[in-house]
Design a protein around this motif. Structure first.
Motif, PDB file in Angstrom:
ATOM      1  N   ASP A  60     -11.639 -12.950  20.094  1.00  0.00           N
ATOM      2  CA  ASP A  60     -11.178 -14.059  20.929  1.00  0.00           C
ATOM      3  C   ASP A  60      -9.666 -14.211  20.931  1.00  0.00           C
ATOM      4  N   LEU A  61      -8.978 -13.437  20.118  1.00  0.00           N
ATOM      5  CA  LEU A  61      -7.518 -13.511  20.066  1.00  0.00           C
ATOM      6  C   LEU A  61      -6.905 -12.893  21.320  1.00  0.00           C
ATOM      7  N   PRO A  62      -5.727 -13.368  21.727  1.00  0.00           N
ATOM      8  CA  PRO A  62      -5.069 -12.789  22.901  1.00  0.00           C
ATOM      9  C   PRO A  62      -4.855 -11.279  22.728  1.00  0.00           C
ATOM     10  N   HIS A  63      -5.145 -10.544  23.747  1.00  0.00           N
ATOM     11  CA  HIS A  63      -5.050  -9.087  23.672  1.00  0.00           C
ATOM     12  C   HIS A  63      -3.625  -8.631  23.363  1.00  0.00           C
ATOM     13  N   GLU A  64      -2.655  -9.380  23.875  1.00  0.00           N
ATOM     14  CA  GLU A  64      -1.258  -8.969  23.700  1.00  0.00           C
ATOM     15  C   GLU A  64      -0.644  -9.438  22.382  1.00  0.00           C
ATOM     16  N   LEU A  65      -1.431 -10.106  21.550  1.00  0.00           N
ATOM     17  CA  LEU A  65      -0.926 -10.621  20.277  1.00  0.00           C
ATOM     18  C   LEU A  65      -0.533  -9.470  19.355  1.00  0.00           C
ATOM     19  N   ASN A  66       0.674  -9.555  18.805  1.00  0.00           N
ATOM     20  CA  ASN A  66       1.201  -8.530  17.905  1.00  0.00           C
ATOM     21  C   ASN A  66       1.864  -9.220  16.713  1.00  0.00           C
ATOM     22  N   PRO A  67       1.070  -9.666  15.737  1.00  0.00           N
ATOM     23  CA  PRO A  67       1.608 -10.474  14.632  1.00  0.00           C
ATOM     24  C   PRO A  67       2.381  -9.660  13.611  1.00  0.00           C
ATOM     25  N   ARG A  88      -6.947  -2.861  14.837  1.00  0.00           N
ATOM     26  CA  ARG A  88      -6.008  -2.666  15.954  1.00  0.00           C
ATOM     27  C   ARG A  88      -4.628  -3.241  15.651  1.00  0.00           C
ATOM     28  N   PHE A  89      -4.583  -4.307  14.871  1.00  0.00           N
ATOM     29  CA  PHE A  89      -3.291  -4.896  14.515  1.00  0.00           C
ATOM     30  C   PHE A  89      -2.560  -4.022  13.501  1.00  0.00           C
ATOM     31  N   ALA A  90      -3.314  -3.492  12.536  1.00  0.00           N
ATOM     32  CA  ALA A  90      -2.717  -2.587  11.557  1.00  0.00           C
ATOM     33  C   ALA A  90      -2.203  -1.327  12.238  1.00  0.00           C
ATOM     34  N   ASP A  91      -2.962  -0.814  13.205  1.00  0.00           N
ATOM     35  CA  ASP A  91      -2.543   0.371  13.945  1.00  0.00           C
ATOM     36  C   ASP A  91      -1.255   0.120  14.723  1.00  0.00           C
ATOM     37  N   ALA A  92      -1.075  -1.130  15.166  1.00  0.00           N
ATOM     38  CA  ALA A  92       0.104  -1.480  15.961  1.00  0.00           C
ATOM     39  C   ALA A  92       1.314  -1.842  15.106  1.00  0.00           C
ATOM     40  N   GLY A  93       1.142  -1.821  13.786  1.00  0.00           N
ATOM     41  CA  GLY A  93       2.290  -2.052  12.905  1.00  0.00           C
ATOM     42  C   GLY A  93       2.289  -3.351  12.133  1.00  0.00           C
ATOM     43  N   SER A  94       1.267  -4.187  12.315  1.00  0.00           N
ATOM     44  CA  SER A  94       1.197  -5.420  11.531  1.00  0.00           C
ATOM     45  C   SER A  94       0.910  -5.095  10.068  1.00  0.00           C
ATOM     46  N   THR A  95       1.508  -5.863   9.174  1.00  0.00           N
ATOM     47  CA  THR A  95       1.219  -5.724   7.749  1.00  0.00           C
ATOM     48  C   THR A  95       0.012  -6.585   7.410  1.00  0.00           C
ATOM     49  N   VAL A  96      -0.936  -6.000   6.688  1.00  0.00           N
ATOM     50  CA  VAL A  96      -2.141  -6.719   6.288  1.00  0.00           C
ATOM     51  C   VAL A  96      -1.953  -7.249   4.875  1.00  0.00           C
ATOM     52  N   ASN A 115      -1.903   5.075   6.845  1.00  0.00           N
ATOM     53  CA  ASN A 115      -0.598   4.601   7.307  1.00  0.00           C
ATOM     54  C   ASN A 115      -0.501   3.081   7.396  1.00  0.00           C
ATOM     55  N   ALA A 116      -1.579   2.389   7.046  1.00  0.00           N
ATOM     56  CA  ALA A 116      -1.567   0.926   7.129  1.00  0.00           C
ATOM     57  C   ALA A 116      -0.677   0.329   6.045  1.00  0.00           C
ATOM     58  N   ALA A 117       0.074  -0.692   6.434  1.00  0.00           N
ATOM     59  CA  ALA A 117       0.937  -1.410   5.484  1.00  0.00           C
ATOM     60  C   ALA A 117       0.114  -2.534   4.862  1.00  0.00           C
ATOM     61  N   ILE A 118      -0.039  -2.494   3.523  1.00  0.00           N
ATOM     62  CA  ILE A 118      -0.924  -3.417   2.830  1.00  0.00           C
ATOM     63  C   ILE A 118      -0.181  -4.144   1.712  1.00  0.00           C
ATOM     64  N   ILE A 119      -0.377  -5.452   1.645  1.00  0.00           N
ATOM     65  CA  ILE A 119       0.105  -6.245   0.512  1.00  0.00           C
ATOM     66  C   ILE A 119      -1.109  -6.923  -0.112  1.00  0.00           C
ATOM     67  N   ARG A 120      -1.270  -6.746  -1.387  1.00  0.00           N
ATOM     68  CA  ARG A 120      -2.353  -7.404  -2.121  1.00  0.00           C
ATOM     69  C   ARG A 120      -1.779  -8.582  -2.891  1.00  0.00           C
ATOM     70  N   VAL A 121      -2.448  -9.728  -2.796  1.00  0.00           N
ATOM     71  CA  VAL A 121      -1.972 -10.942  -3.463  1.00  0.00           C
ATOM     72  C   VAL A 121      -3.049 -11.472  -4.398  1.00  0.00           C
ATOM     73  N   MET A 122      -2.651 -11.827  -5.615  1.00  0.00           N
ATOM     74  CA  MET A 122      -3.558 -12.516  -6.538  1.00  0.00           C
ATOM     75  C   MET A 122      -3.067 -13.953  -6.661  1.00  0.00           C
ATOM     76  N   PRO A 123      -3.760 -14.899  -6.024  1.00  0.00           N
ATOM     77  CA  PRO A 123      -3.385 -16.308  -6.152  1.00  0.00           C
ATOM     78  C   PRO A 123      -4.197 -16.961  -7.274  1.00  0.00           C
ATOM     79  N   ASN A 124      -3.982 -18.244  -7.501  1.00  0.00           N
ATOM     80  CA  ASN A 124      -4.909 -18.995  -8.346  1.00  0.00           C
ATOM     81  C   ASN A 124      -5.121 -20.386  -7.754  1.00  0.00           C
ATOM     82  N   THR A 125      -6.092 -21.097  -8.265  1.00  0.00           N
ATOM     83  CA  THR A 125      -6.511 -22.340  -7.612  1.00  0.00           C
ATOM     84  C   THR A 125      -5.443 -23.436  -7.548  1.00  0.00           C
ATOM     85  N   PRO A 126      -4.479 -23.526  -8.475  1.00  0.00           N
ATOM     86  CA  PRO A 126      -3.438 -24.547  -8.307  1.00  0.00           C
ATOM     87  C   PRO A 126      -2.594 -24.372  -7.038  1.00  0.00           C
TER      88      PRO A 126
END
Length: 273
Positions: A60-67, A88-96, A115-126
């Motif tokens: 449902d997101l806009p087709h032209e969206l490039n976050p 499709r967003f990762a393929d277009a250069g968005s970082t996941v 080739n996907a750009a990936i950031i992994r985050v470990m949060p906590n409940t606070p």
């Protein structure tokens, strides 16, 4: 709909919504730059009340969206099912960016491509009250600007640290990820000790919660080493020294915490396989 500050937030449950509120309140993001994807009508409506764009599904997101960033705030068991929707967003250069506990960068690369750009985050409940500990780890495809943007967003939920060795995420999980539960149990234990000492239930609970909260804030804000703060409270032959002679005898509390953290770290390794 393309911009360096445009973000897709996939999943807006408790953690996603807490982060979203922090981004908007801090000014790190403007509501119009955020696209929330949330299948639950109730949760989607809650997010929409903040003025952000909402959608029931990625289709449902806009087709032209490039976050700039696609932030996955879904449960770990849902990651495999959700990822193809955002390829499709990762393929277009968005970082996941993933806040799904235990899911490795390699797992994302397997689903999205090497080739996907990936950031992994470990949060906590606070993080829900802006006092979280957010630890980031990225693969080599993540650019400096994307990493800095991700850090800025995560800083709205608390302190931020970055590690280069992803294998350390198991230790991070054991210390800051699971750590709040250790302190919650400490509150329970101190409350029970206060009751045993004769205090009424309500007063016992109040003293335990506020004492641990105040000590944590003081340790954070003072900039003084915890050992020094402990010594400042401990008068020779006083009440605190009597209590610490029990807690610190033969390093018993340190040994117990070390065993607890190691048990959590090992379990994190097992869950990540």
């Amino acid at each position: 709909m393309t911009g360096k500050n445009t973000v897709i937030l996939a999943g807006c449950g408790n953690m996603g919504f807490a982060m979203l509120k922090g981004w908007l309140a801090s000014g790190a993001l403007q509501a119009g730059d955020v696209y929330v994807v949330e299948p639950s009508e109730q949760l989607r409506s809650r997010a929409g009340e903040l003025g952000v764009n909402v959608a029931a599904g990625a289709s449902d997101l806009p087709h032209e969206l490039n976050p700039a960033l696609v932030i996955l705030a879904v449960k770990p068991q849902a990651v495999d099912a959700v990822l193809p929707d955002y390829a499709r967003f990762a393929d277009a250069g968005s970082t996941v960016v993933s806040v799904a506990a235990g899911i490795t960068i390699a797992r994302f690369e397997e689903k999205l491509g090497a080739n996907a750009a990936i950031i992994r985050v470990m949060p906590n409940t606070p993080a829900a009250v802006g006092a979280g500990m957010m630890v980031l780890c990225a693969n080599s495809r993540v650019g400096e600007a994307s990493m800095e943007f991700a850090r800025t967003l995560m800083a709205a939920s608390g302190d931020v640290a970055v590690i280069d060795d992803e294998s350390l995420m198991d230790a991070v999980t054991a210390v800051s990820g699971s750590g709040p539960a250790y302190l919650f149990h400490m509150i329970e234990a101190l409350t029970e000790a206060a009751r045993t000492a004769g205090l009424p239930d309500e007063i016992a609970a109040q003293l335990a919660r506020q004492t641990i909260y105040g000590a944590a804030v003081y340790a954070h804000e003072s900039g003084v080493e915890p050992g020094t703060l402990r010594e400042q409270v401990t008068s020779p032959q006083g009440t605190t020294e009597a209590a610490l002679s029990v807690l610190m005898k033969d390093g018993r509390l340190t040994k117990l915490m070390t065993e607890a953290v190691e048990a959590a770290r090992k379990r994190s390794v097992e869950l990540g396989k």
